[in-house]
Design an enzyme around this catalytic site. Structure first.
Site, mmCIF file in Angstrom:
data_model
loop_
_atom_site.group_PDB
_atom_site.id
_atom_site.type_symbol
_atom_site.label_atom_id
_atom_site.label_comp_id
_atom_site.label_asym_id
_atom_site.label_seq_id
_atom_site.Cartn_x
_atom_site.Cartn_y
_atom_site.Cartn_z
ATOM 1 N N TYR A 1 25.493 44.008 28.509
ATOM 2 C CA TYR A 1 26.182 43.559 27.296
ATOM 3 C C TYR A 1 25.987 42.066 27.037
ATOM 4 O O TYR A 1 26.077 41.627 25.903
ATOM 5 C CB TYR A 1 27.690 43.833 27.397
ATOM 6 C CG TYR A 1 28.076 45.247 27.059
ATOM 7 C CD1 TYR A 1 27.622 46.313 27.826
ATOM 8 C CD2 TYR A 1 28.900 45.523 25.978
ATOM 9 C CE1 TYR A 1 27.984 47.609 27.516
ATOM 10 C CE2 TYR A 1 29.267 46.814 25.664
ATOM 11 C CZ TYR A 1 28.813 47.859 26.442
ATOM 12 O OH TYR A 1 29.176 49.136 26.119
ATOM 13 N N LYS B 1 23.565 52.719 40.354
ATOM 14 C CA LYS B 1 22.271 53.409 40.279
ATOM 15 C C LYS B 1 21.355 52.704 41.275
ATOM 16 O O LYS B 1 20.281 52.182 40.935
ATOM 17 C CB LYS B 1 21.743 53.346 38.833
ATOM 18 C CG LYS B 1 20.516 54.176 38.563
ATOM 19 C CD LYS B 1 20.755 55.688 38.593
ATOM 20 C CE LYS B 1 19.453 56.450 38.478
ATOM 21 N NZ LYS B 1 19.618 57.908 38.744
ATOM 22 N N ASP C 1 24.641 59.151 37.726
ATOM 23 C CA ASP C 1 24.348 60.475 37.155
ATOM 24 C C ASP C 1 25.182 61.549 37.837
ATOM 25 O O ASP C 1 25.724 62.462 37.197
ATOM 26 C CB ASP C 1 22.836 60.791 37.202
ATOM 27 C CG ASP C 1 22.177 60.446 38.531
ATOM 28 O OD1 ASP C 1 22.839 59.865 39.416
ATOM 29 O OD2 ASP C 1 20.973 60.761 38.694
ATOM 30 N N ASP D 1 31.401 51.905 30.315
ATOM 31 C CA ASP D 1 31.552 52.275 28.904
ATOM 32 C C ASP D 1 31.367 53.776 28.749
ATOM 33 O O ASP D 1 32.176 54.462 28.132
ATOM 34 C CB ASP D 1 30.511 51.515 28.064
ATOM 35 C CG ASP D 1 30.569 51.905 26.601
ATOM 36 O OD1 ASP D 1 31.692 51.984 26.053
ATOM 37 O OD2 ASP D 1 29.508 52.145 26.001
ATOM 38 N N ASP E 1 34.494 57.007 28.454
ATOM 39 C CA ASP E 1 34.587 57.961 27.336
ATOM 40 C C ASP E 1 34.636 59.393 27.870
ATOM 41 O O ASP E 1 35.384 60.227 27.371
ATOM 42 C CB ASP E 1 33.372 57.830 26.394
ATOM 43 C CG ASP E 1 33.673 56.937 25.196
ATOM 44 O OD1 ASP E 1 34.522 56.023 25.339
ATOM 45 O OD2 ASP E 1 33.068 57.147 24.128
HETATM 46 C C1 IPM Z 1 34.423 50.177 24.213
HETATM 47 C C2 IPM Z 1 33.545 50.215 22.974
HETATM 48 C C3 IPM Z 1 32.813 48.881 22.882
HETATM 49 C C4 IPM Z 1 31.983 48.729 24.137
HETATM 50 C C5 IPM Z 1 31.937 48.751 21.630
HETATM 51 C C6 IPM Z 1 32.755 48.939 20.360
HETATM 52 C C7 IPM Z 1 31.198 47.454 21.586
HETATM 53 O O1 IPM Z 1 32.693 51.297 23.034
HETATM 54 O O2 IPM Z 1 35.319 49.325 24.273
HETATM 55 O O3 IPM Z 1 34.211 51.017 25.089
HETATM 56 O O4 IPM Z 1 30.872 49.279 24.212
HETATM 57 O O5 IPM Z 1 32.453 48.075 25.068
HETATM 58 MG MG MG Z 2 33.005 52.597 24.679
#
Ligand code: IPM
Ligand code: MG
Length: 360
Positions: free
Chosen positions: A146, A195, A227, A251, A255
C-alpha cells in the site's frame, strides 16, 4: 470525563451510520457521565468536492488533535463518480491511506465473531456454522504494498506497472507485539500468515514474529501460508483466535472473515497508533447504492464506537454495555434488511440505532 472525537462521516452511507454511532455514544455519555465533543472532518469524495483534495492538511491536523477519530465510509463508484477521473493520489481512497499514515495507525484490528442469532445467515455449511467462531484479524496498516513505491511506465515500448512490497524489521516487530498482547487477553493463540515460500518480505516477517514469540511463552504461535489461510477460513474458522498478517493479505482475509459472519454490516474495526489515538470505522465500504435510504446496518459503526471506548478512552464497562446492547437487540429479533430472517422485526438504520440506545 470529556473526550474530543473527530467525526468523519465521509461518503455514501457514511453520514447515516455515523449519526447512529453518535446517538449511541451520547446515550453512553448520559448513562455513565461522560461528555463527547464532536468535530466534523472532511475525508474522501466529500472533501474532494469541497476542497479539491481527499484529505486536507487542516483536516489531518484536526484529527491529530482529537482523542479519537470515528469514521463512516469513504469512496464511490468507478465509472460513475467523477472523483475517479482524477489521478490516483487525488481519489477518495488516497485520503484514507493518508490519514492512516498521517496518524501512524499501524495496527488494524478486525474482529470477526459469529453471533448465535445470525448463524442462519452464515454462508458456510451448517455443521461449520454450528461450531461458531470468534477471531480477530490484526492487519499491519501502514506498510507493504500500500505504501511502497509505485509507477507505470513504458519499458521498451511496453506499458509496465510496478508496485513494491517493503517491510523493515521494526515495522514487523511492533505489529507482532500488538498481536501477541491481544492474544494474551484472548485465547493465547496467534496464527501468523505469510507467503514465506515465495516472498523475502514474508521470510523476514516469519523470522521477526518468531523472535517476538519468544517473549510470550504462554501464546501458541503457528505460521500459515496465506493461500492455506484463505482455505482454512471457510473450512474450519473455529481454529482461529488472532490472525497476524501484513497489509495486503489482511485486507483480503478480513473481508473473507467478515463475510462468514453473515453480513459485512456487522464488522467493526480499530486502527491503532503507538499512543492512545485511534481511528474507528466499520470494515465495510460506502455502499452508495443504498445511501440515503435509511436501510444501512449501523451495527458495525456502533461496535467500532465501542472499540473506541475500550482502546482510546479505557472505558471498558461502557464498551461492554454497547456490545451487550447489540447482542440484546439481536436476541430480541430486531434486524436491518441485510440480516433479516423470518419471524424477526425489520427496522431501518435509525430504528436500529434507537433500539440499541434503548438497551444501554
Ligand atoms: C479496507 C478497504 C481499503 C483498504 C480501501 C478502501 C483502500 O478495502 O479498509 O479494507 O484496502 O485498506
Ligand atoms: Mg478491504
Amino acid at each position: 470525563m470529556n473526550f474530543n472525537v473527530a467525526v468523519i462521516p465521509g461518503d455514501g452511507i457514511g453520514p447515516e451510520i455515523v449519526a447512529e454511532a453518535r446517538k449511541v455514544l451520547d446515550k453512553v455519555g448520559q448513562k455513565f457521565g461522560h461528555n463527547f465533543n464532536y468535530t466534523e472532518v472532511l475525508l474522501g469524495g466529500v472533501s474532494i468536492d469541497a476542497c479539491g483534495v481527499p484529505l486536507s492538511d487542516e483536516a489531518l491536523e484536526t484529527a491529530k488533535k482529537s482523542d479519537a477519530v470515528l469514521l463512516g465510509a469513504v469512496g464511490g463508484v468507478v465509472g460513475v463518480d467523477k472523483w475517479y477521473e482524477l489521478p490516483p493520489h487525488l481519489r477518495p481512497e488516497a485520503g484514507l491511506l493518508a490519514i492512516r499514515k498521517g496518524l501512524g495507525l499501524f495496527a488494524n484490528l478486525r474482529p470477526a465473531y459469529l453471533y448465535n442469532e445470525l448463524k442462519a445467515a452464515c454462508p458456510l455449511k451448517e455443521s461449520i456454522a454450528e461450531a461458531g467462531f470468534d477471531m480477530v484479524v490484526v492487519r499491519e496498516l501502514t506498510g507493504g504494498l500500500y505504501f511502497g513505491e509505485r509507477k507505470t511506465e513504458e519499458v521498451d515500448g511496453v506499458l509496465t506497472a510496478t508496485d513494491t512490497l517493503t517491510y523493515n524489521e521494526n515495522e514487523i516487530r511492533r505489529i507482532a507485539i500488538k498481536a501477541f498482547e491481544i492474544a494474551m487477553k484472548r485465547n493465547k493463540n496467534v496464527i501468523s500468515v505469510d507467503k514465506a515460500n515465495v516472498l523475502d518480505s514474508s521470510r523476514l516477517w516469519k523470522k521477526v514474529v518468531n523472535e517476538v514469540a519468544a517473549d510470550y511463552p504462554e501464546v501458541t504461535l503457528t505460521h500459515m501460508l496465506v493461500d492455506n489461510c484463505a482455505m482454512q477460513l471457510v473450512k474450519d474458522p473455529a481454529q482461529f483466535d488472532v490472525i497476524l498478517t501484513e497489509n495486503m493479505f489482511g485486507d483480503i482475509l478480513s473481508d473473507e472473515a467478515s463475510m462468514i459472519t453473515g453480513s459485512i454490516g456487522m464488522l467493526s474495526s480499530a486502527s491503532l497508533s503507538e499512543g492512545k489515538l485511534g481511528l474507528y470505522e466499520p470494515s465495510h465500504g460506502a455502499a452508495p447504492d443504498i445511501a440515503g435510504k435509511d436501510i444501512a446496518n449501523p451495527i458495525a459503526t456502533i461496535l467500532s464506537a465501542a472499540m473506541m471506548l475500550r482502546y482510546s478512552f479505557d472505558l471498558d464497562k461502557e464498551a461492554d454495555a454497547v456490545e451487550a446492547a447489540v447482542k440484546k437487540v439481536l436476541e430480541d429479533g430486531i434486524r436491518t434488511g441485510d440480516i433479516m430472517s423470518e419471524g424477526c422485526t425489520q427496522v431501518g438504520c435509525s430504528g436500529m440505532g434507537d433500539a440499541i440506545c434503548e438497551r444501554i
